[in-house]
Structures are given as structure tokens and as C-alpha cells.
Enzyme design. Structure first.
Site, PDB file in Angstrom:
ATOM      1  N   SER A   7      25.461   9.106  35.434  1.00  0.00           N
ATOM      2  CA  SER A   7      24.854   9.237  34.108  1.00  0.00           C
ATOM      3  C   SER A   7      25.535  10.346  33.333  1.00  0.00           C
ATOM      4  O   SER A   7      25.513  11.509  33.734  1.00  0.00           O
ATOM      5  CB  SER A   7      23.363   9.549  34.231  1.00  0.00           C
ATOM      6  OG  SER A   7      22.878   9.945  32.959  1.00  0.00           O
ATOM      7  N   HIS A  65      21.428   2.189  28.887  1.00  0.00           N
ATOM      8  CA  HIS A  65      19.984   2.298  29.126  1.00  0.00           C
ATOM      9  C   HIS A  65      19.329   2.749  27.827  1.00  0.00           C
ATOM     10  O   HIS A  65      19.448   3.902  27.436  1.00  0.00           O
ATOM     11  CB  HIS A  65      19.779   3.316  30.264  1.00  0.00           C
ATOM     12  CG  HIS A  65      18.349   3.591  30.587  1.00  0.00           C
ATOM     13  ND1 HIS A  65      17.964   4.660  31.387  1.00  0.00           N
ATOM     14  CD2 HIS A  65      17.197   2.945  30.256  1.00  0.00           C
ATOM     15  CE1 HIS A  65      16.655   4.664  31.529  1.00  0.00           C
ATOM     16  NE2 HIS A  65      16.159   3.636  30.847  1.00  0.00           N
ATOM     17  N   MET A  67      16.442   3.904  25.861  1.00  0.00           N
ATOM     18  CA  MET A  67      15.090   4.492  25.844  1.00  0.00           C
ATOM     19  C   MET A  67      14.721   4.672  24.377  1.00  0.00           C
ATOM     20  O   MET A  67      14.699   5.775  23.829  1.00  0.00           O
ATOM     21  CB  MET A  67      15.099   5.821  26.612  1.00  0.00           C
ATOM     22  CG  MET A  67      15.138   5.607  28.118  1.00  0.00           C
ATOM     23  SD  MET A  67      15.707   7.056  29.000  1.00  0.00           S
ATOM     24  CE  MET A  67      17.468   6.838  28.839  1.00  0.00           C
ATOM     25  N   GLY A 143      17.188  14.653  32.262  1.00  0.00           N
ATOM     26  CA  GLY A 143      17.848  14.681  33.559  1.00  0.00           C
ATOM     27  C   GLY A 143      17.283  15.825  34.388  1.00  0.00           C
ATOM     28  O   GLY A 143      16.501  16.650  33.900  1.00  0.00           O
ATOM     29  N   GLY A 196      22.825  11.690  37.692  1.00  0.00           N
ATOM     30  CA  GLY A 196      23.349  12.552  36.637  1.00  0.00           C
ATOM     31  C   GLY A 196      23.723  13.915  37.184  1.00  0.00           C
ATOM     32  O   GLY A 196      24.896  14.204  37.434  1.00  0.00           O
TER      33      GLY A 196
HETATM   34  C1  DX5 Z   1      16.395  10.009  32.527  1.00  0.00           C
HETATM   35  C2  DX5 Z   1      17.667   9.214  32.409  1.00  0.00           C
HETATM   36  C3  DX5 Z   1      18.538   9.354  33.585  1.00  0.00           C
HETATM   37  C4  DX5 Z   1      19.047  10.738  33.869  1.00  0.00           C
HETATM   38  C5  DX5 Z   1      19.104  10.912  35.356  1.00  0.00           C
HETATM   39  O1  DX5 Z   1      15.541   9.701  31.495  1.00  0.00           O
HETATM   40  O2  DX5 Z   1      17.374   7.838  32.241  1.00  0.00           O
HETATM   41  O3  DX5 Z   1      19.612   8.421  33.570  1.00  0.00           O
HETATM   42  O4  DX5 Z   1      20.307  11.006  33.328  1.00  0.00           O
HETATM   43  O5  DX5 Z   1      19.480  12.211  35.617  1.00  0.00           O
HETATM   44  P1  DX5 Z   1      19.292  12.864  37.064  1.00  0.00           P
HETATM   45  O6  DX5 Z   1      20.101  12.056  38.024  1.00  0.00           O
HETATM   46  O7  DX5 Z   1      19.813  14.243  36.855  1.00  0.00           O
HETATM   47  O8  DX5 Z   1      17.824  12.817  37.389  1.00  0.00           O
HETATM   48 ZN    ZN Z   2      19.052   6.303  32.504  1.00  0.00          ZN
END
Ligand code: DX5
Ligand code: ZN
Length: 215
Positions: A7, A65, A67, A143, A196
């Protein structure tokens, strides 16, 4: 096949092309792009121009993705920009069936994401229509959060449903995945791993390789 989708949310946005090329060259099969609108989730991140420019930097699968509230407003633009997979949240679109059709009409793969609190039963009718289900393993928006354990029960339940119905649906997981828990996540039935912070903290190329060795 198990695939890794780093990510870019955790990357250095000032050197984004380089950060993407690093994980591409290290062997990551997908690039996960988190688009946040400040409405469906509190944060605001990146949009269509960033997907378009990253398309010039990598041949890896661009895993977008969304959101975003009412993501159907933007599906054609993300497809034109070069997305390979467009994932929308079941919670964000009123007419999920129509939005899935819209994504497929653009000639890209269709994913549906579920927040932690949304049950797998929300997929009952649309599962055969989608290429991928994204099980959020944290509440979306940021993240660096910790994986919520009950979300792995949802992965197990979904995996059983996919097998029982003779489908080939990919199961992606997103949020709080680390080298310490990825084996458990894969064992639950996920086959596309988003990470991420676990990728972009420290040596991204080495982190990609460490993940791939466990997959
Ligand atoms: C969260 C995002 C994720 C995020 C994951 O809302 O959809 O893709 O980047 O990050 P990590 O791996 O650091 O939890
Ligand atoms: Zn994501």
C-alpha cells in the site's frame, strides 16, 4: 496464487514513483492505491491523476481501493486512468449490483470491500459477480493500525462460502498485516495481502522479499 499488494499510503509521496518501482522490482505483484475522500473515511489521500501517472511507472496490477462515498461517480475515470482492479465498499454505494456491473463494463476487475462490522452475508447475492472481496482487517481510514482479530473469522467464513459455491473469488485482506501475522492470515484463506507500514518502514525491497518468502 498468493500475491502481495504493497500500500502506497505508507510510502513517501514526495518520491512516489521511486517507491513504487522499488516494490515492483522486489517482486510485489500488485500496487495498492488507497483513495480516501474525507467523507466515507476521515482522511483525504490521492485520486485519478496519481493512478494515471503511476500507470506509467509500473506494469504491476494497479489495485485501486476506493474509500469514497458513491464511488459509482468515479468508476469510468479510474478505469481510464489505468486501474486494473477497482474495489468499492458495500457500505458506500446504494446500488451495489449496478456498481459492480459498471466496473465490469469498463473492462477492469471488480472488487467489493467490507468494513470490519459488515457481515459476510452482505455478499450473499453478489459473490458470483465479483472477482475479489476485500476484507478490511482494520477500520479504514488510516495506515499503521492493529489487525482486529475477529476479521479473520470473516476471512474463514468467506473462504468456505467461495469453496462451497465453486467460485474462484480472490480474498484480499487490508490493515495491520505484518510479517508476524501474515501466516495466520494466509491460513485463514486470504490470497492477496495488502501491507503498508510493514513494507515501507525500513528497507522496502527487503520487506517485500521477506513477505514473499512467507507466501
Ligand atoms: C487503510 C487502508 C490500508 C492501509 C494499510 O484504510 O485501506 O490499505 O494502507 O496500512 P497498514 O498495512 O499500515 O495497516
Ligand atoms: Zn486499502
Amino acid at each position: 496464487m498468493n500475491c502481495l499488494s504493497p500500500s502506497i499510503l505508507a510510502a513517501d509521496f514526495g518520491r512516489l514513483a521511486e517507491e513504487v518501482q522499488t516494490v515492483d522490482e522486489a517482486g510485489a505483484q500488485y500496487i495498492h492505491i488507497d483513495v480516501m475522500d474525507g467523507m466515507f473515511v476521515p482522511s483525504i489521500t490521492v485520486g485519478i491523476p496519481v493512478v494515471r501517472d503511476l500507470r506509467q511507472c509500473t506494469d504491476r496490477i494497479l489495485d485501486v481501493h476506493l474509500m469514497v462515498e458513491a464511488p459509482e461517480r468515479y468508476v469510468p475515470q479510474f478505469a481510464d486512468a489505468g486501474a486494473d482492479i477497482i474495489t468499492v465498499h458495500a457500505e458506500a454505494t446504494t446500488h451495489l449490483d449496478r456498481t459492480i456491473s459498471q466496473i465490469k463494463e469498463q473492462g477492469v476487475l471488480a472488487g467489493v470491500a467490507l468494513n470490519p462490522a459488515t457481515p459476510i452475508s452482505a455478499l450473499e447475492n453478489v459473490l458470483p459477480l465479483v472477482d475479489m472481496v476485500l476484507i478490511m482487517t482494520v477500520n479504514p481510514g488510516f495506515g499503521g493500525q492493529t489487525l482486529i482479530p475477529y476479521t479473520l473469522d470473516k476471512v474463514r467464513e468467506l473462504n468456505k462460502m467461495v469453496i462451497r459455491r465453486g467460485l474462484k473469488t480472490d480474498i484480499e485482506v487490508d490493515g495491520g498485516i505484518t510479517l508476524a501475522n501474515v501466516e495466520e492470515v494466509l491460513a485463514a484463506g486470504a490470497n492477496i495481502i495488502v501491507a503498508g507500514n510493514a513494507i515501507y518502514t525500513g528497507d522496502a525491497a527487503a520487506n517485500v522479499k521477506a513477505f514473499l518468502e512467507m507466501m
